[in-house]
Write a protein that holds these residues in place. Structure first.
Motif, PDB file in Angstrom:
ATOM      1  N   VAL A  85       5.912  -5.607   3.419  1.00 18.66           N
ATOM      2  CA  VAL A  85       5.543  -5.352   2.027  1.00 18.66           C
ATOM      3  C   VAL A  85       4.520  -6.377   1.548  1.00 18.66           C
ATOM      4  CG1 VAL A  85       6.400  -5.329  -0.355  1.00 18.66           C
ATOM      5  CG2 VAL A  85       7.675  -4.153   1.434  1.00 18.66           C
ATOM      6  N   PHE A  86       4.699  -7.624   1.952  1.00 19.48           N
ATOM      7  CA  PHE A  86       3.803  -8.678   1.476  1.00 19.48           C
ATOM      8  C   PHE A  86       2.453  -8.697   2.191  1.00 19.48           C
ATOM      9  CE2 PHE A  86       7.212 -10.519  -0.952  1.00 19.48           C
ATOM     10  CZ  PHE A  86       6.552 -11.242  -1.934  1.00 19.48           C
ATOM     11  N   VAL A  87       2.425  -8.391   3.485  1.00 17.05           N
ATOM     12  CA  VAL A  87       1.151  -8.524   4.197  1.00 17.05           C
ATOM     13  C   VAL A  87       0.276  -7.280   4.115  1.00 17.05           C
ATOM     14  CG1 VAL A  87       2.066 -10.230   5.819  1.00 17.05           C
ATOM     15  CG2 VAL A  87       2.141  -7.815   6.423  1.00 17.05           C
ATOM     16  N   GLN A  88       0.813  -6.155   3.646  1.00 18.15           N
ATOM     17  CA  GLN A  88      -0.015  -4.945   3.554  1.00 18.15           C
ATOM     18  C   GLN A  88      -1.281  -5.155   2.714  1.00 18.15           C
ATOM     19  OE1 GLN A  88      -0.107  -1.943   4.977  1.00 18.15           O
ATOM     20  NE2 GLN A  88       1.612  -2.402   6.334  1.00 18.15           N
ATOM     21  N   PRO A  89      -1.222  -5.835   1.538  1.00 21.22           N
ATOM     22  CA  PRO A  89      -2.477  -6.067   0.796  1.00 21.22           C
ATOM     23  C   PRO A  89      -3.509  -6.857   1.597  1.00 21.22           C
ATOM     24  CG  PRO A  89      -0.586  -6.457  -0.617  1.00 21.22           C
ATOM     25  CD  PRO A  89      -0.053  -6.304   0.771  1.00 21.22           C
ATOM     26  N   LEU A  90      -3.055  -7.826   2.375  1.00 15.50           N
ATOM     27  CA  LEU A  90      -3.976  -8.604   3.206  1.00 15.50           C
ATOM     28  C   LEU A  90      -4.573  -7.726   4.302  1.00 15.50           C
ATOM     29  CD1 LEU A  90      -5.252 -11.276   4.059  1.00 15.50           C
ATOM     30  CD2 LEU A  90      -3.138 -11.809   5.309  1.00 15.50           C
ATOM     31  N   TYR A  91      -3.737  -6.944   4.951  1.00 10.49           N
ATOM     32  CA  TYR A  91      -4.237  -6.017   5.967  1.00 10.49           C
ATOM     33  C   TYR A  91      -5.284  -5.079   5.366  1.00 10.49           C
ATOM     34  CZ  TYR A  91      -0.300  -7.274   9.043  1.00 10.49           C
ATOM     35  OH  TYR A  91       0.598  -7.929   9.850  1.00 10.49           O
ATOM     36  N   ILE A 139       2.144   0.104  11.025  1.00  6.19           N
ATOM     37  CA  ILE A 139       2.327   1.064   9.927  1.00  6.19           C
ATOM     38  C   ILE A 139       1.074   0.995   9.059  1.00  6.19           C
ATOM     39  CG2 ILE A 139       3.687   1.623   7.882  1.00  6.19           C
ATOM     40  CD1 ILE A 139       6.111   0.417   9.290  1.00  6.19           C
ATOM     41  N   PRO A 140       0.378   2.115   8.819  1.00  3.12           N
ATOM     42  CA  PRO A 140      -0.959   2.048   8.216  1.00  3.12           C
ATOM     43  C   PRO A 140      -1.025   1.444   6.821  1.00  3.12           C
ATOM     44  CG  PRO A 140      -0.583   4.197   9.228  1.00  3.12           C
ATOM     45  CD  PRO A 140       0.730   3.483   9.241  1.00  3.12           C
ATOM     46  N   ASN A 141      -0.118   1.830   5.911  1.00  5.85           N
ATOM     47  CA  ASN A 141      -0.275   1.406   4.515  1.00  5.85           C
ATOM     48  C   ASN A 141       1.047   1.481   3.776  1.00  5.85           C
ATOM     49  OD1 ASN A 141       0.059   4.218   3.724  1.00  5.85           O
ATOM     50  ND2 ASN A 141      -2.057   4.507   4.397  1.00  5.85           N
ATOM     51  N   PHE A 142       1.003   1.112   2.480  1.00  9.88           N
ATOM     52  CA  PHE A 142       2.181   1.088   1.636  1.00  9.88           C
ATOM     53  C   PHE A 142       2.861   2.456   1.556  1.00  9.88           C
ATOM     54  CE2 PHE A 142       1.616  -3.008  -0.678  1.00  9.88           C
ATOM     55  CZ  PHE A 142       2.953  -3.372  -0.693  1.00  9.88           C
ATOM     56  N   HIS A 143       2.081   3.524   1.574  1.00 12.78           N
ATOM     57  CA  HIS A 143       2.645   4.861   1.403  1.00 12.78           C
ATOM     58  C   HIS A 143       3.612   5.211   2.529  1.00 12.78           C
ATOM     59  CE1 HIS A 143      -0.284   5.674  -1.810  1.00 12.78           C
ATOM     60  NE2 HIS A 143      -1.126   5.010  -1.054  1.00 12.78           N
ATOM     61  N   LYS A 144       3.478   4.549   3.677  1.00  7.49           N
ATOM     62  CA  LYS A 144       4.350   4.822   4.818  1.00  7.49           C
ATOM     63  C   LYS A 144       5.530   3.859   4.898  1.00  7.49           C
ATOM     64  CE  LYS A 144       1.291   7.875   6.155  1.00  7.49           C
ATOM     65  NZ  LYS A 144       1.562   9.320   5.989  1.00  7.49           N
ATOM     66  N   LEU A 145       5.662   2.978   3.886  1.00  9.07           N
ATOM     67  CA  LEU A 145       6.672   1.929   3.949  1.00  9.07           C
ATOM     68  C   LEU A 145       7.925   2.219   3.124  1.00  9.07           C
ATOM     69  CD1 LEU A 145       4.664  -1.426   3.710  1.00  9.07           C
ATOM     70  CD2 LEU A 145       5.987  -0.610   5.641  1.00  9.07           C
ATOM     71  N   SER A 146       7.986   3.368   2.447  1.00 10.06           N
ATOM     72  CA  SER A 146       9.077   3.614   1.501  1.00 10.06           C
ATOM     73  C   SER A 146      10.451   3.463   2.144  1.00 10.06           C
ATOM     74  CB  SER A 146       8.938   5.011   0.890  1.00 10.06           C
ATOM     75  OG  SER A 146       7.788   5.075   0.084  1.00 10.06           O
ATOM     76  N   ASN A 175      -1.686 -17.062  -0.145  1.00 11.11           N
ATOM     77  CA  ASN A 175      -0.262 -16.929  -0.454  1.00 11.11           C
ATOM     78  C   ASN A 175       0.423 -15.900   0.437  1.00 11.11           C
ATOM     79  OD1 ASN A 175       1.591 -14.896  -2.372  1.00 11.11           O
ATOM     80  ND2 ASN A 175       2.255 -17.026  -2.308  1.00 11.11           N
ATOM     81  N   LEU A 176      -0.232 -14.758   0.637  1.00 10.10           N
ATOM     82  CA  LEU A 176       0.363 -13.717   1.464  1.00 10.10           C
ATOM     83  C   LEU A 176       0.534 -14.187   2.909  1.00 10.10           C
ATOM     84  CD1 LEU A 176      -1.567 -10.595   0.110  1.00 10.10           C
ATOM     85  CD2 LEU A 176       0.786 -11.263  -0.385  1.00 10.10           C
ATOM     86  N   ARG A 233      -7.430  -1.909  13.555  1.00 12.64           N
ATOM     87  CA  ARG A 233      -6.147  -2.252  12.944  1.00 12.64           C
ATOM     88  C   ARG A 233      -5.207  -2.880  13.971  1.00 12.64           C
ATOM     89  NH1 ARG A 233      -4.885   2.503  10.558  1.00 12.64           N
ATOM     90  NH2 ARG A 233      -3.613   3.282  12.267  1.00 12.64           N
ATOM     91  N   LEU A 234      -5.192  -2.316  15.156  1.00 13.83           N
ATOM     92  CA  LEU A 234      -4.324  -2.821  16.219  1.00 13.83           C
ATOM     93  C   LEU A 234      -4.677  -4.262  16.583  1.00 13.83           C
ATOM     94  CD1 LEU A 234      -2.162  -2.268  18.423  1.00 13.83           C
ATOM     95  CD2 LEU A 234      -4.024  -1.454  19.880  1.00 13.83           C
ATOM     96  N   VAL A 235      -5.964  -4.535  16.765  1.00 10.19           N
ATOM     97  CA  VAL A 235      -6.401  -5.866  17.190  1.00 10.19           C
ATOM     98  C   VAL A 235      -6.236  -6.883  16.073  1.00 10.19           C
ATOM     99  CG1 VAL A 235      -8.379  -7.229  17.952  1.00 10.19           C
ATOM    100  CG2 VAL A 235      -7.986  -4.954  18.921  1.00 10.19           C
TER     101      VAL A 235
END
Length: 477
Positions: free
Chosen positions: A338-344, A180-187, A125-126, A380-382
């Motif tokens: 926001v949506f793809v961060q869990p997949l990452y 952007i590494p994770n949700f905490h950096k997305l505010s 879904n993501l 993460r980059l690749v």
């Protein structure tokens, strides 16, 4: 910095790390959480009010006033109820430890078999949502070009435009933001995206309201589009089913709720704060959805376009239509992340467990940019670059708005928003089979499953019809 990166990698492998020596870490070794109800609400609103709102007038036209309004209210109530059930499952029932992702919640409440099933559905879904958002953002950007063309050459002009350059541009931008590494950096990105979502929703609502007031208005009916010349009974049913899928897509966001809840500070209790954020977000967005759907249907009637800001239900004022479409594109840039961060996160956590001693996977490299610094991880980059590239290529092949949204909504809404939260609630609270509460919960489960199956059939039929005539990489009028 290297030591800090090693700590994070150890946490991802499931190891407990005390935070006594680092005030920047929580009690489980992860970065200290700073989120509150308002930041969580911003994340949720960013996820909810997206491309789904643009198709609601079309969905209302297929269903009519009675079924359309009841469907919107039903999805809203069920989504809010199951989202609050999910908030209660954030901490593991036995140990009380935090669960960082939706799949971890399922694993700790329902076991490994359900965990694997959930992971398959969630990540599919993501990935599908990333494709859907790429398509929608590119259509909105292309609509600006078309709007300007209509303004210069007249509303009856042939203004062909190719979506491909815009899809590629969206892909390049997401390629950069995906670092952007994770949700905490997305505010901040989420706050900007939430403002954009309200901006274009308000513009669309205002334009529809103005058309209702000034006229001429489209013809509306209690049962929606009417069977007759150009519309058979079978096609009417297919379109109703697809409308269910579009509305379901508009309310499909549960798979990221656990990640959002994991940004909240430990006090006050995360479940109570998250429920308040759910209430604020779902009630707010439902009000927007209802107004956009009703005013859009009242303005255009049974001829409502699939996307009332890009299907050119509105031509003037062209600059306001352009502003709304720019807002859509900017919002979806943030919503994509926001949506793809869990997949990452899932893929990177798996890699850290498989290759804990690999510098390519676990080591963070700090790059100084003026007074700022950027943390870069090679894996993460690749990996993220590969994902964005594949999503962009798929978007180039099949940019079909309503059918893609309906299919994603049909496939994901029932299992992720309804089934798993209900089953986890039953397991955690040990609700016995055959009791009235158990029967009520299973009734919700069954009804939503039937709606999802109908929506999937309608979406597949519509997608098949659309792809028979669509030609990739060519300009369309």
């Amino acid at each position: 910095m290297q030591g800090y990166g090693d700590q994070i990698a150890r946490v991802e492998r499931g190891e407990e790390i005390p935070n006594a020596q680092n005030p920047d870490l929580d009690d489980d070794g992860k970065p200290r959480r700073t989120g509150n109800m308002w930041t969580a609400s911003a994340h949720i609103i960013t996820a909810i009010i997206g491309s789904g709102v643009l198709s609601l007038a079309w969905g209302m036209a297929q269903l009519g006033w009675i079924i359309g309004v009841l469907t919107l209210l039903s999805f809203s109530i069920i989504t809010l109820y199951t989202s609050n059930l999910l908030a209660d499952c954030y901490r593991s029932p036995v140990t009380g430890r935090r669960n960082y992702t939706y799949t971890q919640v399922v694993k700790n409440n329902l076991g490994k078999t359900m965990y694997k099933a959930c992971a398959t559905v969630q990540y599919a879904n993501l990935a599908g949502t990333a494709v859907g958002y790429t398509i929608t953002a590119s259509i909105s950007m292309a609509a600006i070009e078309k709007s300007n063309c209509f303004h210069r050459r007249g509303h009856e002009a042939t203004c062909g435009v190719s979506y491909s350059p815009y899809i590629i541009g969206m892909g390049v931008l997401e390629l950069i933001l995906s670092q952007i590494p994770n949700f905490h950096k997305l505010s901040m990105l989420s706050v900007v995206a939430a403002v954009m979502s309200f901006t274009y929703s308000t513009i669309g609502l205002g334009l529809a309201f103005a058309k209702v007031i000034s006229g001429p208005r489209g013809r509306t009916t209690l049962t929606g589009v009417e069977v007759g010349i150009g519309l058979s009974t079978a096609n009417k049913i297919w379109r109703m089913f697809k409308a269910f899928g579009d509305i379901a897509f508009a309310y499909t966001f549960s798979q990221i709720l656990v990640n959002i809840q994991d940004t909240l500070k430990a006090t006050p209790p995360e479940d109570k704060v998250m429920k308040r954020a759910n209430n604020v977000s779902v009630i707010t967005t439902t009000m927007f959805y209802m107004m956009c759907a009703c005013f859009g249907y009242a303005a255009f009637g049974n001829e409502a376009p699939g996307n009332f800001l890009t299907g050119f239900g509105f031509y003037e004022p062209y600059w306001l239509v352009d502003l709304a479409n720019a807002g859509i594109a900017l919002h979806l840039v943030g919503a994509y992340q926001v949506f793809v961060q869990p997949l990452y996160s899932a893929v990177e956590s798996w890699a850290a467990r498989e290759w804990p001693n690999s510098n390519f996977v676990t080591q963070e490299h700090t790059i100084g940019i003026g007074r700022c610094s950027l943390s870069v991880n090679l894996f993460r980059l690749v990996w993220r670059s590969m994902f964005v590239t594949i999503a962009t290529v798929v978007s180039l092949i099949m940019p079909v708005f309503n059918d893609v949204l309906a299919l994603i909504g049909a496939i994901s809404y029932w299992p992720l928003t309804v089934y798993f939260p209900i089953e986890m609630y039953i397991a955690k609270n040990e609700i016995k089979r055959g009791t009235w509460k158990w029967i009520g919960l299973q009734l919700i489960n069954s009804l939503c499953l039937l709606v999802a199956l109908a929506a999937a059939c309608g979406a597949i039929q519509g997608l098949n019809t659309a792809l028979q005539t669509y030609k990739p990489f060519q300009a369309t009028n």
